[in-house]
Write an enzyme that holds these catalytic residues in place. Sequence first.
Site, short mmCIF file in Angstrom:
data_model
loop_
_atom_site.label_atom_id
_atom_site.label_comp_id
_atom_site.label_asym_id
_atom_site.label_seq_id
_atom_site.Cartn_x
_atom_site.Cartn_y
_atom_site.Cartn_z
N GLU A 15 0.67 -1.18 0.12
CA GLU A 15 0.08 0.08 0.04
C GLU A 15 1.00 1.39 0.02
OE1 GLU A 15 -2.93 0.91 -0.28
OE2 GLU A 15 -2.78 3.03 0.44
N CYS A 62 -5.23 5.80 5.72
CA CYS A 62 -5.11 4.53 5.31
C CYS A 62 -6.43 3.50 4.94
CB CYS A 62 -4.01 3.58 5.77
SG CYS A 62 -3.71 2.14 4.98
N HIS A 69 -6.57 3.89 12.64
CA HIS A 69 -6.19 5.05 12.95
C HIS A 69 -7.25 5.70 13.74
CE1 HIS A 69 -2.40 5.37 10.97
NE2 HIS A 69 -2.90 4.60 10.01
N ARG A 481 0.37 -3.87 11.28
CA ARG A 481 2.12 -3.60 11.05
C ARG A 481 2.86 -3.29 12.12
NH1 ARG A 481 -1.51 -3.22 7.56
NH2 ARG A 481 -1.30 -4.26 5.53
N SER A 504 4.57 1.81 9.82
CA SER A 504 5.37 1.74 8.75
C SER A 504 6.65 2.88 8.70
CB SER A 504 4.89 1.89 7.45
OG SER A 504 4.19 0.66 7.15
N CYS A 551 3.44 -0.08 4.50
CA CYS A 551 2.14 0.90 4.12
C CYS A 551 2.79 2.14 4.16
CB CYS A 551 1.06 0.53 5.03
SG CYS A 551 -0.44 1.81 4.26
N CYS A 554 0.25 4.90 5.09
CA CYS A 554 0.42 5.21 6.78
C CYS A 554 1.62 6.07 7.26
CB CYS A 554 0.55 3.64 7.52
SG CYS A 554 -1.27 3.05 7.69
NI1 NFE Z 1 -1.82 1.57 6.00
FE1 NFE Z 1 -0.91 1.25 8.83
C1 NFE Z 1 -1.26 1.49 10.53
C2 NFE Z 1 0.72 1.22 8.99
S1 NFE Z 1 -0.84 -0.84 9.87
S2 NFE Z 1 -1.45 -0.11 7.07
O1 NFE Z 1 -1.37 2.35 11.40
O2 NFE Z 1 2.27 1.15 8.80
O3 NFE Z 1 -2.00 -2.37 9.81
#
Ligand code: NFE
Length: 571
Positions: A15, A62, A69, A481, A504, A551, A554
């Site tokens: 992503e 995201c 979030h 993540r 991330s 991601c 994010c």
């Molecule tokens: Ni857009 Fe996100 C968050 C990250 S975790 S995926 O917070 O890095 O699933």
Amino acid sequence: MAKERIVIDPITRIEGHLRIELETDGGRIGNAWACATQFRGIERVLQGRDPRDAWAFAQRICGVCTGVHAIASVRAVEDAIKCKIPPCAELIRSLVSGMATLQDHVMHFYHLHALDWVDVMSALKADPAATSRLAASLSPWPNNSATWYREVQKRVTDSAAGGLGIFAGGYWGHPAYRLPPEANLMALAHYLEALSWQREIIRLHTIFAGKNPHPNYLVGGMACAINLDNQMAINQVRLDEIAGMIDQARRFVLEVYYPDVLAIASFYPDYAAIGVSSPTLIATGESAYSCSGAPAGGVIPAGVLLDGNYGTAHPFEHKRIAEFVSSAWYSQPEGDRQGLHPWQGRTEPHYTGPKPPFKELAGQPKYTWCKAPRYDGRAVQVGPNARILLALAQGHAETAQLAGEGLGKLKAGVEALNSTLGRTYCRALESVLLARRMDQWFTQLNERIRSGDVATFNPELWEPESWPNQAQGMGFMEAARGTLSHWVEIDNRRISRYQAVVPSTWNSSGRDPGGQMGPFEQALAGDGKHPLADPKRPIEVLRTIHSFDPCESCAVHLLVPGGGGVEVKVQ
Ligand code: NFE
Ligand code: MG
């Protein structure tokens, strides 16, 4: 072999937008740069807004880690205004985020990562009857007939005539693929099954939170009513549907995902020592972390593993977090060498080149939109392997039993969890634990409902007049993540500062002022031993980068409407 420069831009099947630049020497990676090329802007969008609305904006960071979030945001605001939510709301938040994580992990494995290990073209050469026998030897999953595997081959063969569709552009036939055709076909079939599975199980969000992606939240609780006699509320029919989804989620994880990961991993044991990254890891609780800093729904306390000492969990202290911009395109009056705690954090984009299209990032002091968060000056790995290692360090028996069995099969020790294979394995392992936990949370919710406790919202602090003039809050949660935190400052009932430090961001950060690489960079270049059989088809790099489940949407939640003042364009 001579020194070579390899640029992968964009890295696909993630992503967001990520560029990886490498210097190789003699077929090994010697140096690495991770660049988030994308540019967004939620932290700034939030300034001046009503804190009760923040979650709705924040979760637009995201749509992959959908909802996380929002939870971090409502927790940050609830922490600031000292609002406690009812137990049923906490359980529903856990169920919503738990299901999102299960969906996310399974989709990451099959749809974003598996094809680094599974050769789709080889699957077409498999014997369907032998595949059926292989599948039956690994798992009781009922959808394993030779007829079904033949149908999967036909579907993919038919798509090959039209250019392969979603399977176009893979490194098919690469010598680094090791599975026999039958194992490739089994995994390919599960890739297709996971697509419809994820659509079904995530309907839990539509029942508890109105929609998916971006389910609805509420400061003070959840925006759903429980009333077993009311057709419009969450009633027995809805609860029965949810029970079915939790069951469906658990079966696929236990009977398909987890056995597949173990089976595929057994062909790639060397990857348990490849892609080793930052030896400092953080997790802030298994699934839930309350506003006050004490673990809420989770059973694993927050903790930190320092410098590769995986046996000792240190208490997590948020004051030790600082974000640096020395390699990122931001400015701050404190200067580039100064790290800022998120409550003092700023998001001032300042692009200083090079002019896109990027030719070379090596040697550029600033080369990414991703800030560099550090804990006590250390680069930090977050994610499923951090959570599992922290659970093991804290003696969590259930995790120890399952990890012991899995590592035994892979003939690897605990330190192997910090590796390309380790990250991928931990994601599957925690899915098993989480699937079990979903059952427990759901049972607890039903017990509360039966005892007459159906409150999902605490209205006491809803009106801003009840808030202090100035307040600060932080909200933590363990997203798919890794460790996610939102930080809010409220001034006169409006948001005056908002910062998100995202999984991330930790993992894909660039160099800090001391020159320490971020975790992606360390995993590729840290010991100079990362293999690369064919630099023109760097599948080994994809394996390692995908093992983090990046991601970048994010990681870089920053946007300048119309691009004013900023030259870069998303490539
Ligand atoms: Ni857009 Fe996100 C968050 C990250 S975790 S995926 O917070 O890095 O699933
Ligand atoms: Mg941020």
